[in-house]
Design a protein around this motif. Structure first.
Motif, PDB file in Angstrom:
ATOM      1  N   ILE A 170      -6.662  -2.225  -4.883  1.00 39.78           N
ATOM      2  CA  ILE A 170      -6.443  -3.563  -4.343  1.00 39.78           C
ATOM      3  C   ILE A 170      -5.162  -3.600  -3.516  1.00 39.78           C
ATOM      4  CG2 ILE A 170      -7.638  -4.652  -6.275  1.00 39.78           C
ATOM      5  CD1 ILE A 170      -4.901  -5.514  -7.317  1.00 39.78           C
ATOM      6  N   LYS A 171      -5.066  -4.632  -2.708  1.00 37.69           N
ATOM      7  CA  LYS A 171      -3.869  -4.861  -1.906  1.00 37.69           C
ATOM      8  C   LYS A 171      -3.341  -6.251  -2.213  1.00 37.69           C
ATOM      9  CE  LYS A 171      -5.348  -1.800   1.842  1.00 37.69           C
ATOM     10  NZ  LYS A 171      -5.609  -1.663   3.299  1.00 37.69           N
ATOM     11  N   VAL A 172      -2.030  -6.339  -2.374  1.00 37.78           N
ATOM     12  CA  VAL A 172      -1.405  -7.625  -2.678  1.00 37.78           C
ATOM     13  C   VAL A 172      -0.187  -7.806  -1.789  1.00 37.78           C
ATOM     14  CG1 VAL A 172      -2.169  -7.572  -5.086  1.00 37.78           C
ATOM     15  CG2 VAL A 172       0.090  -6.684  -4.488  1.00 37.78           C
ATOM     16  N   CYS A 173       0.229  -9.040  -1.665  1.00 33.04           N
ATOM     17  CA  CYS A 173       1.473  -9.331  -0.963  1.00 33.04           C
ATOM     18  C   CYS A 173       2.631  -9.274  -1.950  1.00 33.04           C
ATOM     19  CB  CYS A 173       1.410 -10.716  -0.324  1.00 33.04           C
ATOM     20  SG  CYS A 173       0.190 -10.838   1.009  1.00 33.04           S
ATOM     21  N   THR A 215       7.741  -0.976   4.745  1.00 31.38           N
ATOM     22  CA  THR A 215       6.386  -0.420   4.707  1.00 31.38           C
ATOM     23  C   THR A 215       5.724  -0.711   3.362  1.00 31.38           C
ATOM     24  OG1 THR A 215       7.248   1.709   3.926  1.00 31.38           O
ATOM     25  CG2 THR A 215       6.989   1.430   6.315  1.00 31.38           C
ATOM     26  N   ASP A 216       4.417  -0.464   3.323  1.00 34.30           N
ATOM     27  CA  ASP A 216       3.666  -0.692   2.085  1.00 34.30           C
ATOM     28  C   ASP A 216       4.173   0.212   0.958  1.00 34.30           C
ATOM     29  OD1 ASP A 216       2.120  -2.518   3.396  1.00 34.30           O
ATOM     30  OD2 ASP A 216       0.371  -1.206   3.628  1.00 34.30           O
ATOM     31  N   GLN A 217       4.036  -0.283  -0.264  1.00 32.84           N
ATOM     32  CA  GLN A 217       4.344   0.508  -1.452  1.00 32.84           C
ATOM     33  C   GLN A 217       3.084   0.617  -2.308  1.00 32.84           C
ATOM     34  OE1 GLN A 217       7.514  -1.359  -3.604  1.00 32.84           O
ATOM     35  NE2 GLN A 217       9.056  -1.005  -2.012  1.00 32.84           N
ATOM     36  N   ASP A 218       2.905   1.779  -2.935  1.00 32.56           N
ATOM     37  CA  ASP A 218       1.774   1.964  -3.847  1.00 32.56           C
ATOM     38  C   ASP A 218       2.253   1.944  -5.294  1.00 32.56           C
ATOM     39  OD1 ASP A 218      -0.125   2.102  -1.880  1.00 32.56           O
ATOM     40  OD2 ASP A 218      -0.108   4.295  -1.751  1.00 32.56           O
ATOM     41  N   TRP A 219       1.797   0.939  -6.047  1.00 26.37           N
ATOM     42  CA  TRP A 219       2.039   0.842  -7.477  1.00 26.37           C
ATOM     43  C   TRP A 219       0.747   1.246  -8.192  1.00 26.37           C
ATOM     44  CZ3 TRP A 219       5.839  -3.093  -9.784  1.00 26.37           C
ATOM     45  CH2 TRP A 219       6.912  -3.326  -8.915  1.00 26.37           C
ATOM     46  N   THR A 266      -4.804   1.821  -7.905  1.00 21.01           N
ATOM     47  CA  THR A 266      -3.655   1.766  -7.004  1.00 21.01           C
ATOM     48  C   THR A 266      -3.519   0.344  -6.470  1.00 21.01           C
ATOM     49  OG1 THR A 266      -3.887   4.071  -6.337  1.00 21.01           O
ATOM     50  CG2 THR A 266      -2.652   2.625  -4.857  1.00 21.01           C
ATOM     51  N   ILE A 267      -2.309  -0.165  -6.549  1.00 21.51           N
ATOM     52  CA  ILE A 267      -2.023  -1.498  -6.027  1.00 21.51           C
ATOM     53  C   ILE A 267      -1.093  -1.333  -4.830  1.00 21.51           C
ATOM     54  CG2 ILE A 267      -1.091  -3.779  -6.537  1.00 21.51           C
ATOM     55  CD1 ILE A 267      -1.579  -3.158  -9.494  1.00 21.51           C
TER      56      ILE A 267
END
Length: 252
Positions: free
Chosen positions: A134-137, A207-211, A236-237
């Protein structure tokens, strides 16, 4: 008259262990559990000679050979067999009935007390309901909750453990417990539970981060048996950067 006297004598000899049936218990296949009769709560006019134990299938079919009975400390404190150890190596999903009767010094036998036990799988199976990342802000101060569905099959009730790790591998929320309570217990041994995570994913970089959210284990409340995930156990978030207004509100 003699028949009546014999009947009265027999009833007098019966010890105080009337038939009862407790709520059904659950046990993991292959484990050994101990059961006992509290001898302070029996009435035995002739003294307690022996507790007799049997395990039967509820539907009266042939008993599984894996159901083994043993008597710990039989030569000393358990000579009367008031404690029994049962190894539940039987048929998963089948319900069994433990029965105990008491024999007193007059060779009189009590009515039986009983307990139902259902055997559940030694290893359950749980995983995320889907493997989609998923992708979140990034968290901006507004309350928001992310929900992840987990499917489960096996031992119940149970506790689900998971952890959340940030982009640098730092654990942010370790071994968080989701309780398998009344409203989340699966009556058929299968179902879905939701993990609700408050959005504390913060990304102040460019930049984007992956949690990641990782399922760790499920633990049976009944006997602490641990089950590891057998399917999709990590999500992965991707956390998008937080937009920032660097100026102030000005009057035009």
């Amino acid at each position: 008259m003699k028949s009546i006297k014999r009947l009265l004598f027999f009833l007098t000899c019966l010890v105080g262990m009337s038939f009862s049936l407790s709520a059904q218990q659950e046990v993991t296949n292959g484990v050994a559990r101990q059961y006992s009769i509290d001898l302070t709560k029996v009435t035995a006019p002739g003294g307690v000679t022996m507790i007799h134990w049997t395990v039967e299938t509820k539907d009266a079919s042939a008993l599984d050979p894996g159901i083994a009975l043993a008597y710990p400390d039989e030569a000393t404190t358990n000579a009367d067999h008031h404690i029994v150890e049962i190894t539940w190596d039987g048929t998963v999903g089948k319900t069994y009935v433990i029965k105990a009767t008491l024999e007193d010094g007059n060779n009189c036998i009590s009515e039986a007390v009983s307990q139902e036990v259902i055997i559940l799988p030694a290893d359950g199976n749980f995983m995320f309901a889907d493997a989609t990342d998923i992708k979140v802000c990034s968290f901006n101060g507004a309350a928001e909750t992310k929900t992840f569905d987990v499917t489960y099959e096996g031992v119940k009730p149970w506790k689900l453990y998971y952890r959340i790790t940030d982009k640098d591998g730092v654990v942010k929320d370790n071994l968080v417990v989701q309780e398998g309570g009344v409203d989340k217990e699966f009556t058929t041994g299968t179902g879905t539970i939701s993990i609700d995570i408050d959005n504390f994913f913060i990304n102040t970089e460019a930049t984007d981060q992956d949690w990641t959210v990782e399922l760790i284990k499920a633990v049976s409340v009944a006997d602490s048996h641990e089950t590891m995930p057998k399917g999709a156990s990590t999500k992965t978030i991707t956390v998008h950067p937080l937009p920032v207004i660097n100026g102030t509100i000005v009057l035009n």
